[in-house]
Scaffold this motif. Sequence first.
Motif, short mmCIF file in Angstrom:
data_model
loop_
_atom_site.label_atom_id
_atom_site.label_comp_id
_atom_site.label_asym_id
_atom_site.label_seq_id
_atom_site.Cartn_x
_atom_site.Cartn_y
_atom_site.Cartn_z
N UNK A 126 1.17 -1.53 0.44
CA UNK A 126 -0.29 0.04 -0.27
C UNK A 126 0.55 1.27 0.10
N UNK A 127 0.56 2.35 -0.44
CA UNK A 127 0.88 3.56 -0.25
C UNK A 127 0.63 4.20 0.73
N UNK A 179 -9.95 -0.22 4.54
CA UNK A 179 -8.98 -0.45 3.94
C UNK A 179 -8.46 -2.33 5.02
N UNK A 180 -9.51 -2.58 5.69
CA UNK A 180 -8.54 -3.72 6.12
C UNK A 180 -8.88 -4.85 5.22
N UNK A 188 -9.75 -3.64 -6.00
CA UNK A 188 -9.10 -3.70 -7.35
C UNK A 188 -7.74 -3.74 -6.87
N UNK A 189 -7.12 -2.96 -6.63
CA UNK A 189 -5.47 -2.36 -6.19
C UNK A 189 -5.08 -3.57 -5.70
N UNK A 190 -5.69 -4.14 -4.65
CA UNK A 190 -5.15 -5.14 -3.28
C UNK A 190 -5.48 -6.71 -4.00
N UNK A 234 -8.87 5.07 2.27
CA UNK A 234 -8.35 5.43 2.96
C UNK A 234 -7.12 3.75 2.86
N UNK A 235 -5.63 3.47 3.17
CA UNK A 235 -5.03 3.15 2.74
C UNK A 235 -4.87 1.94 1.96
N UNK A 236 -5.30 3.19 0.65
CA UNK A 236 -4.30 3.05 -0.80
C UNK A 236 -5.40 1.62 -1.01
#
Length: 356
Positions: A126-127, A179-180, A188-190, A234-236
């Motif tokens: 994550x960024x 974001x957990x 779709x990014x994590x 939140x959290x990228x």
Amino acid sequence: MATAFDPYRLGRIVLSNRIAMAPMTRSRAFGPGGTPTELMATYYAQRASAGLIITEGVQPSIVGQGYPDTPGLHSDEQVEAWRTVTDRVHEAGGAIFAQLMHAGRVGDATLLPGELTPVAPSAVTATGEMYTREGFKPFGTPRALTETEIVQTIEDFAQAARNAIAAGFDGVELHGANGYLIHQFLSTNANQRTDGWGGSIEGRIRFAVEVTAAAVDAIGADRVGLRISPGNPLHDIAEDDLDLTYKSLVSAVAGLGAVYLHVMETAGQRDLTTSLRAQWPGTFILNPNTLPESTGPAELDLVQDGTADVISYGALFLANPDLPARLIAGGPFNDPDRSGFFGGDHRGYTDYPAMT
């Protein structure tokens, strides 16, 4: 016409009002092995006039811990310590659900024993930065869960739900927001998996649905709620196909009979909130987006106009242990002390005065 101060039936319990205390991480589980303390029991009991208290995020397993001094529900010692908290809340006339939160990739590896490292759907960093004992530090790269480990993680949630009932909680809320881990699977990014736990909308919602199903099987649908935050970066977190993803998720979870859906609303998403409200057959709890201000008295009207069954308050409940009485009176309201949000002693935690 219902008001926020009317009693409300939630599954097998009756809430004294329709005002909930939203879950807020406070990092004060200083007891051995991540156990709650007497100070935490005082904090929650002070706020027992809420119709429903939802605790801070509680890790369902050792590897689920993300932040320092957060409590767990995966050991006998933790169950016993939480019983002190739930007893105090019930003695004060309150109702309390435990929020089960696996932090996933939002975790400090130095908190984990042995060779354990934070895990996630995919090994995607994550960024940004996260809160640690040494201050804010960049996120590390998580290890991607194997399918076997995904199944075990689902069982960890189910066992934590059983432990919550053994500890005296009235139910559990599954943390699928902010974001957990559950939210990471929706993202779709994590989540860049190409197996049955990612890719399509059906694949990305699968983990959330199966965690909910396992908790329902473990303790009963009338004791299980789910929290989501559609569109929250939140959290990228990035979420393509936002509306369809959440409508699919809500449809699947509704079919399991979960007792409530708790939406943490993101700016600009009221139309989606309204759509999910219409779709959800059970209790709809809303933490409305009011940024940059805290949710306040004006949001009580969201119960009266039918937007939600229950309204949850975060920072205002943190600073006002007798918030329902203050809302009835129209104030005054204590201001939150940000310096006491995470960690520390009683200051900015249990020393906020009640109305006189």
